[in-house]
Design an enzyme around this catalytic site. Structure first.
Site, PDB file in Angstrom:
ATOM      1  N   SER A 115       0.802  -1.456  -0.238  1.00  0.00           N
ATOM      2  CA  SER A 115       0.269   0.056   0.162  1.00  0.00           C
ATOM      3  C   SER A 115       1.295   1.358  -0.034  1.00  0.00           C
ATOM      4  O   SER A 115       1.322   1.521   1.124  1.00  0.00           O
ATOM      5  CB  SER A 115      -1.238   0.283   1.490  1.00  0.00           C
ATOM      6  OG  SER A 115      -1.052   1.065   1.048  1.00  0.00           O
ATOM      7  N   HIS A 137      -1.544  -1.726  -3.764  1.00  0.00           N
ATOM      8  CA  HIS A 137      -2.772  -1.049  -3.225  1.00  0.00           C
ATOM      9  C   HIS A 137      -2.757   0.331  -3.301  1.00  0.00           C
ATOM     10  O   HIS A 137      -1.401   1.428  -2.957  1.00  0.00           O
ATOM     11  CB  HIS A 137      -2.877  -1.709  -1.990  1.00  0.00           C
ATOM     12  CG  HIS A 137      -3.687  -1.584  -1.487  1.00  0.00           C
ATOM     13  ND1 HIS A 137      -5.241  -2.323  -1.849  1.00  0.00           N
ATOM     14  CD2 HIS A 137      -4.131  -0.710  -0.083  1.00  0.00           C
ATOM     15  CE1 HIS A 137      -6.431  -1.822  -0.967  1.00  0.00           C
ATOM     16  NE2 HIS A 137      -5.495  -1.020   0.071  1.00  0.00           N
ATOM     17  N   ASP A 181      -4.747   3.354  -1.353  1.00  0.00           N
ATOM     18  CA  ASP A 181      -5.817   3.354  -1.347  1.00  0.00           C
ATOM     19  C   ASP A 181      -6.547   5.163  -1.414  1.00  0.00           C
ATOM     20  O   ASP A 181      -5.419   6.490  -1.248  1.00  0.00           O
ATOM     21  CB  ASP A 181      -5.170   4.074   0.762  1.00  0.00           C
ATOM     22  CG  ASP A 181      -5.229   2.380   0.849  1.00  0.00           C
ATOM     23  OD1 ASP A 181      -5.895   1.566   1.077  1.00  0.00           O
ATOM     24  OD2 ASP A 181      -3.773   2.115   1.116  1.00  0.00           O
ATOM     25  N   MET A 218      -9.264   8.181  -0.473  1.00  0.00           N
ATOM     26  CA  MET A 218     -10.057   8.900   1.005  1.00  0.00           C
ATOM     27  C   MET A 218     -10.810  10.163   0.572  1.00  0.00           C
ATOM     28  O   MET A 218     -10.135  11.072  -0.065  1.00  0.00           O
ATOM     29  CB  MET A 218      -8.659   7.973   2.301  1.00  0.00           C
ATOM     30  CG  MET A 218      -8.411   7.151   2.310  1.00  0.00           C
ATOM     31  SD  MET A 218      -8.029   7.287   4.317  1.00  0.00           S
ATOM     32  CE  MET A 218      -6.948   5.830   4.056  1.00  0.00           C
ATOM     33  N   HIS A 262      -8.242   1.041  -4.190  1.00  0.00           N
ATOM     34  CA  HIS A 262      -8.940   1.226  -2.597  1.00  0.00           C
ATOM     35  C   HIS A 262      -9.970   2.122  -2.485  1.00  0.00           C
ATOM     36  O   HIS A 262      -9.122   3.062  -2.102  1.00  0.00           O
ATOM     37  CB  HIS A 262      -8.610   0.005  -1.626  1.00  0.00           C
ATOM     38  CG  HIS A 262      -8.888  -0.313  -0.462  1.00  0.00           C
ATOM     39  ND1 HIS A 262      -8.571  -0.094   0.987  1.00  0.00           N
ATOM     40  CD2 HIS A 262     -10.695  -0.235  -0.065  1.00  0.00           C
ATOM     41  CE1 HIS A 262      -9.741  -0.218   1.971  1.00  0.00           C
ATOM     42  NE2 HIS A 262     -10.396  -0.733   1.198  1.00  0.00           N
ATOM     43  N   MET A 290     -12.456   4.236  -0.442  1.00  0.00           N
ATOM     44  CA  MET A 290     -12.682   5.136   0.421  1.00  0.00           C
ATOM     45  C   MET A 290     -13.393   6.208   0.803  1.00  0.00           C
ATOM     46  O   MET A 290     -12.858   6.833   1.144  1.00  0.00           O
ATOM     47  CB  MET A 290     -11.422   4.807   1.903  1.00  0.00           C
ATOM     48  CG  MET A 290     -11.629   3.139   2.364  1.00  0.00           C
ATOM     49  SD  MET A 290      -9.852   2.976   3.118  1.00  0.00           S
ATOM     50  CE  MET A 290      -8.491   3.470   1.572  1.00  0.00           C
ATOM     51  N   MET A 309     -11.497  -5.878   5.257  1.00  0.00           N
ATOM     52  CA  MET A 309     -10.455  -4.820   6.014  1.00  0.00           C
ATOM     53  C   MET A 309     -10.585  -5.980   8.167  1.00  0.00           C
ATOM     54  O   MET A 309     -10.932  -6.197   8.051  1.00  0.00           O
ATOM     55  CB  MET A 309     -11.294  -3.610   6.215  1.00  0.00           C
ATOM     56  CG  MET A 309     -11.361  -3.346   5.558  1.00  0.00           C
ATOM     57  SD  MET A 309     -10.058  -2.283   4.315  1.00  0.00           S
ATOM     58  CE  MET A 309      -9.414  -1.555   5.429  1.00  0.00           C
ATOM     59  N   GLY A 312      -8.803   4.037   7.539  1.00  0.00           N
ATOM     60  CA  GLY A 312      -8.581   5.303   7.150  1.00  0.00           C
ATOM     61  C   GLY A 312      -6.887   5.799   7.093  1.00  0.00           C
ATOM     62  O   GLY A 312      -6.801   6.479   7.456  1.00  0.00           O
ATOM     63  N   ASP A 367      -6.979  -6.689   4.205  1.00  0.00           N
ATOM     64  CA  ASP A 367      -6.041  -4.756   3.983  1.00  0.00           C
ATOM     65  C   ASP A 367      -6.126  -4.454   6.222  1.00  0.00           C
ATOM     66  O   ASP A 367      -7.037  -4.311   6.308  1.00  0.00           O
ATOM     67  CB  ASP A 367      -6.382  -3.959   3.366  1.00  0.00           C
ATOM     68  CG  ASP A 367      -6.145  -2.816   3.212  1.00  0.00           C
ATOM     69  OD1 ASP A 367      -4.869  -2.267   3.484  1.00  0.00           O
ATOM     70  OD2 ASP A 367      -7.379  -1.766   2.621  1.00  0.00           O
ATOM     71  N   SER A 375       2.543   0.223   6.480  1.00  0.00           N
ATOM     72  CA  SER A 375       3.503   0.407   6.845  1.00  0.00           C
ATOM     73  C   SER A 375       5.238  -0.819   7.571  1.00  0.00           C
ATOM     74  O   SER A 375       5.830  -0.452   6.956  1.00  0.00           O
ATOM     75  CB  SER A 375       3.212   0.456   8.289  1.00  0.00           C
ATOM     76  OG  SER A 375       2.293  -0.437   8.473  1.00  0.00           O
TER      77      SER A 375
HETATM   78  C1  DX5 Z   1      -6.017   1.723   5.522  1.00  0.00           C
HETATM   79  C2  DX5 Z   1      -5.560   1.629   4.418  1.00  0.00           C
HETATM   80  C3  DX5 Z   1      -4.803   0.424   4.422  1.00  0.00           C
HETATM   81  C4  DX5 Z   1      -3.601   0.690   5.024  1.00  0.00           C
HETATM   82  C5  DX5 Z   1      -2.459  -0.628   5.583  1.00  0.00           C
HETATM   83  O1  DX5 Z   1      -7.378   2.380   6.049  1.00  0.00           O
HETATM   84  O2  DX5 Z   1      -6.800   1.103   3.529  1.00  0.00           O
HETATM   85  O3  DX5 Z   1      -4.615  -0.060   2.889  1.00  0.00           O
HETATM   86  O4  DX5 Z   1      -2.228   1.980   3.719  1.00  0.00           O
HETATM   87  O5  DX5 Z   1      -1.027  -0.227   6.365  1.00  0.00           O
HETATM   88  P1  DX5 Z   1      -0.908  -1.210   6.454  1.00  0.00           P
HETATM   89  O6  DX5 Z   1      -0.496  -2.119   6.466  1.00  0.00           O
HETATM   90  O7  DX5 Z   1       0.447  -0.375   7.164  1.00  0.00           O
HETATM   91  O8  DX5 Z   1      -2.002  -1.469   8.256  1.00  0.00           O
HETATM   92 ZN    ZN Z   2      -6.543  -0.147   1.568  1.00  0.00          ZN
END
Ligand code: DX5
Ligand code: ZN
Length: 226
Positions: A7, A32, A34, A36, A65, A67, A136, A141, A174, A197
């Site tokens: 991600s 991936h 993200d 938001m 993804h 969100m 999830m 977030g 995820d 991370s």
């Molecule tokens: C959270 C995201 C994830 C996130 C995962 O809302 O959808 O994709 O970036 O990050 P880690 O692996 O650090 O939990």
């Molecule tokens: Zn994600």
């Protein structure tokens, strides 16, 4: 074979292109992304323009993804930008069937995601149309949270229901995955495993993503043989 989808939420946004290039060179296939909107989740990240810019220099599989509260409104923009999979939430404010139909009509693979408190049954009515189901394992977030273990219990029933229907969507998880728990997530049924991370806190994200992938697959191999 299990795959890792790094991600980019945890990558250095000032050097995003370079981050993607590094993990692509390491042989990782899924990326991936993200998205938001500050409404569906209390954070704002990236939009279609960034996806478009990354697409120019990458042939990775873009797992986008969403969100966001209104995926129906934005699906076209992300498809045009170069998404390979558009994944949105069952908890969004748009009509799920209509949004899936829109994504399919754009020639993009579609996925439905559920938050930690949403039961697996929420995806059942749509399973025969889905290329991917995203469960999830943290509240959406933010990156860097702890994996919520009971969420993994949803994977087996979703797989069983899909098998009954004669379909085989990719089962993705995820949130909160790291080197310590990735083998367990694979064992519980995760096929495509997002790691943010854990990958990008490493000095060598490409190598770290490959290492995580190897751990997930080694564990499964031992189980199958044993
Ligand atoms: C959270 C995201 C994830 C996130 C995962 O809302 O959808 O994709 O970036 O990050 P880690 O692996 O650090 O939990
Ligand atoms: Zn994600």
């Amino acid at each position: 074979m299990n795959q890792i989808a790094p991600s980019i939420l945890s990558a250095d946004f000032a050097a995003l292109g370079k981050a993607v290039e590094e993990i692509e060179k390491a042989g990782i296939r899924f990326l991936h992304i993200d998205v938001m909107d500050g409404h569906f989740v209390p954070n704002i990240t990236i939009g279609p323009e960034v996806v478009k810019a990354l697409r120019k220099n990458s042939s990775m599989i873009f797992d986008v993804h969403l969100m966001i509260s209104h995926p129906l409104q934005y699906a076209k923009d992300f498809a045009k930008a170069g998404a390979d999979y558009i994944v949105f939430h069952a908890e969004c404010e748009d009509d799920i069937a209509q949004t899936l139909a829109e994504i399919k009509s754009l020639g993009v693979k579609c996925g439905l995601s559920i938050k930690p408190n949403t039961p697996p049954q929420a995806v059942y009515p749509y399973l025969n149309q889905l290329d991917l189901v995203l469960v999830m394992t943290v509240e959406p977030g933010f990156g860097g949270q702890k994996l919520i273990e009971p969420c993994l219990e949803k994977l087996a029933p979703i797989r069983q229901k899909a098998e009954k229907l004669g379909v085989k969507p990719i089962i993705e998880i995820d949130g909160g995955v790291n080197a310590e728990n990735i083998a367990h997530t694979a064992q519980m049924g995760a096929e495509l495993i997002v790691a943010g991370s854990a990958v990008f806190s490493s000095a060598n994200p490409g190598a770290e993503a490959c290492r995580l992938c190897a751990i997930a697959n080694e564990k499964l191999k031992i189980e199958n043989e044993g």
